[in-house]
Write a protein that holds these residues in place. Structure first.
Motif, short mmCIF file in Angstrom:
data_model
loop_
_atom_site.label_atom_id
_atom_site.label_comp_id
_atom_site.label_asym_id
_atom_site.label_seq_id
_atom_site.Cartn_x
_atom_site.Cartn_y
_atom_site.Cartn_z
N ARG A 89 5.39 3.62 -8.78
CA ARG A 89 4.10 4.08 -8.27
C ARG A 89 4.27 4.78 -6.92
O ARG A 89 3.65 5.81 -6.66
N HIS A 93 3.09 8.41 -5.89
CA HIS A 93 2.08 8.46 -4.84
C HIS A 93 2.54 9.32 -3.66
O HIS A 93 1.79 10.17 -3.16
N TYR A 97 0.76 12.77 -2.64
CA TYR A 97 0.02 12.85 -1.38
C TYR A 97 0.73 13.69 -0.33
O TYR A 97 0.09 14.13 0.64
N ILE A 175 -0.97 12.09 -8.61
CA ILE A 175 -1.85 11.01 -8.16
C ILE A 175 -2.42 10.26 -9.36
O ILE A 175 -2.58 9.03 -9.33
N SER A 178 0.13 7.86 -10.41
CA SER A 178 0.12 6.72 -9.50
C SER A 178 -1.00 5.74 -9.85
O SER A 178 -0.80 4.52 -9.85
N GLN A 198 2.50 -0.76 -1.65
CA GLN A 198 2.22 0.67 -1.65
C GLN A 198 2.44 1.24 -0.25
O GLN A 198 3.08 2.30 -0.08
N TYR A 236 -7.73 1.38 -0.82
CA TYR A 236 -6.81 0.98 -1.88
C TYR A 236 -6.95 -0.49 -2.24
O TYR A 236 -6.73 -0.88 -3.39
#
Length: 303
Positions: A89, A93, A97, A175, A178, A198, A236
């Protein structure tokens, strides 16, 4: 018999018995927090290199969440049996990002939100290409309509396409990947554990860029970093919480409120927002992705 993370009681169980209502509430809170995160991040990218902003945001989030976890549950509370999934992930991510932080420098937040709505479309295409899933005609129609909405937002040949548009289009499928992995790990680990790993993994992955683009932040910039870290961590946390309570397809329509929060922040902070065509295209994308989510829910429902 042990209770899975998905079925364990949460902080709102006593006040709100309905699992669905709790899921909707924390999903809305997540969207509001992300809008405030995006506002802080966009303001920082006007002053500092975007990839340095990305690293600083994750460092700030880690600084905020690690002491809370150590105080509440101790070092053992950080443990996970699914570190591999967290790393996968994190790779999705961080890559997604990195592009997103570059894109947000160029685009109004409402445009970023509108393009971001195409996530379910990319998930559907990815399911065909990589998971060999069978997608029937109605869902392909939804995908086609969603792409038409995206073309209304972008308007190739009719409006100038700046680099931020291309970066955002590349960021969305990453994303989305993710979020799919995030849904998986949220069934095993509690939200705070998911957000901790994360933040830790993203901080490590963004470290080279942070050092390369290093700038000594001013006190107002430090405050913006802490704001981004706080609202990003809360966003999150609420998102992982909502993943435990509801299916990702059922949560998708709630994310469409994001363009409302984004447009409001554009107006409040910068006194302008995206043009009318962005909202027209967003409405088309919302209709298409809502239909895709509806089809996903019907296909997944037991007969």
């Amino acid at each position: 018999m042990s209770v899975s993370a998905a079925d364990a009681p949460d902080a709102l169980s006593g006040l709100i018995p309905s699992r669905i209502v709790r899921g909707l509430i924390v999903a809305v809170l997540s969207g509001l927090c992300f809008a405030l995160l995006n506002t802080s991040a966009k303001e920082l990218t006007q002053q500092l290199p975007p990839l340095f902003v990305a690293w600083g945001r994750w460092i700030a989030g880690l600084v905020l969440i690690a002491p809370v976890m150590l105080w509440r549950v101790g070092p053992h509370g950080l443990a996970t049996r699914h570190l591999g999934l967290h790393c996968v992930r994190g790779a999705f991510h961080a890559t997604g990002y990195a592009l997103w932080y570059e894109a947000v420098f160029w685009l109004p937040l409402a445009t970023v939100a509108a393009i971001g709505f195409t996530g379910p479309i990319f998930v559907t295409i990815g399911a065909v290409l990589f998971l060999r899933e069978t997608v029937h005609r109605r869902r392909w129609i939804g995908v086609a309509i969603g792409f038409a909405g995206m073309l209304v937002v972008v308007r190739p040949g009719l409006a100038e396409i700046n680099p931020g548009t291309w970066m955002m289009l590349a960021a969305v499928p990453l994303i989305s990947g993710s979020n799919l992995v995030g849904k998986k790990v949220s069934t095993h680990d509690r939200p705070m554990v998911v957000v901790f790993w994360q933040s830790a993994i993203a901080s490590i992955l963004f470290l080279p860029a942070g050092l390369w683009f290093w700038h000594a932040p001013t006190l107002p910039q430090v405050a913006l970093f802490l704001s981004a870290g706080l609202f990003g961590t809360l966003g999150y946390f609420f998102l992982a919480w909502s993943f435990r309570l509801m299916d990702i397809s059922a949560l998708q329509p709630i994310t469409f409120l994001g363009i409302v929060w984004a447009a409001a922040m554009d107006m409040i902070v910068w006194g302008k927002t995206a043009d009318l065509w962005t909202f027209v295209g967003a409405a088309i994308i919302v209709a298409a992705t809502s239909y895709i989510a509806h089809r996903e829910a019907r296909i997944g429902r037991p007969r």
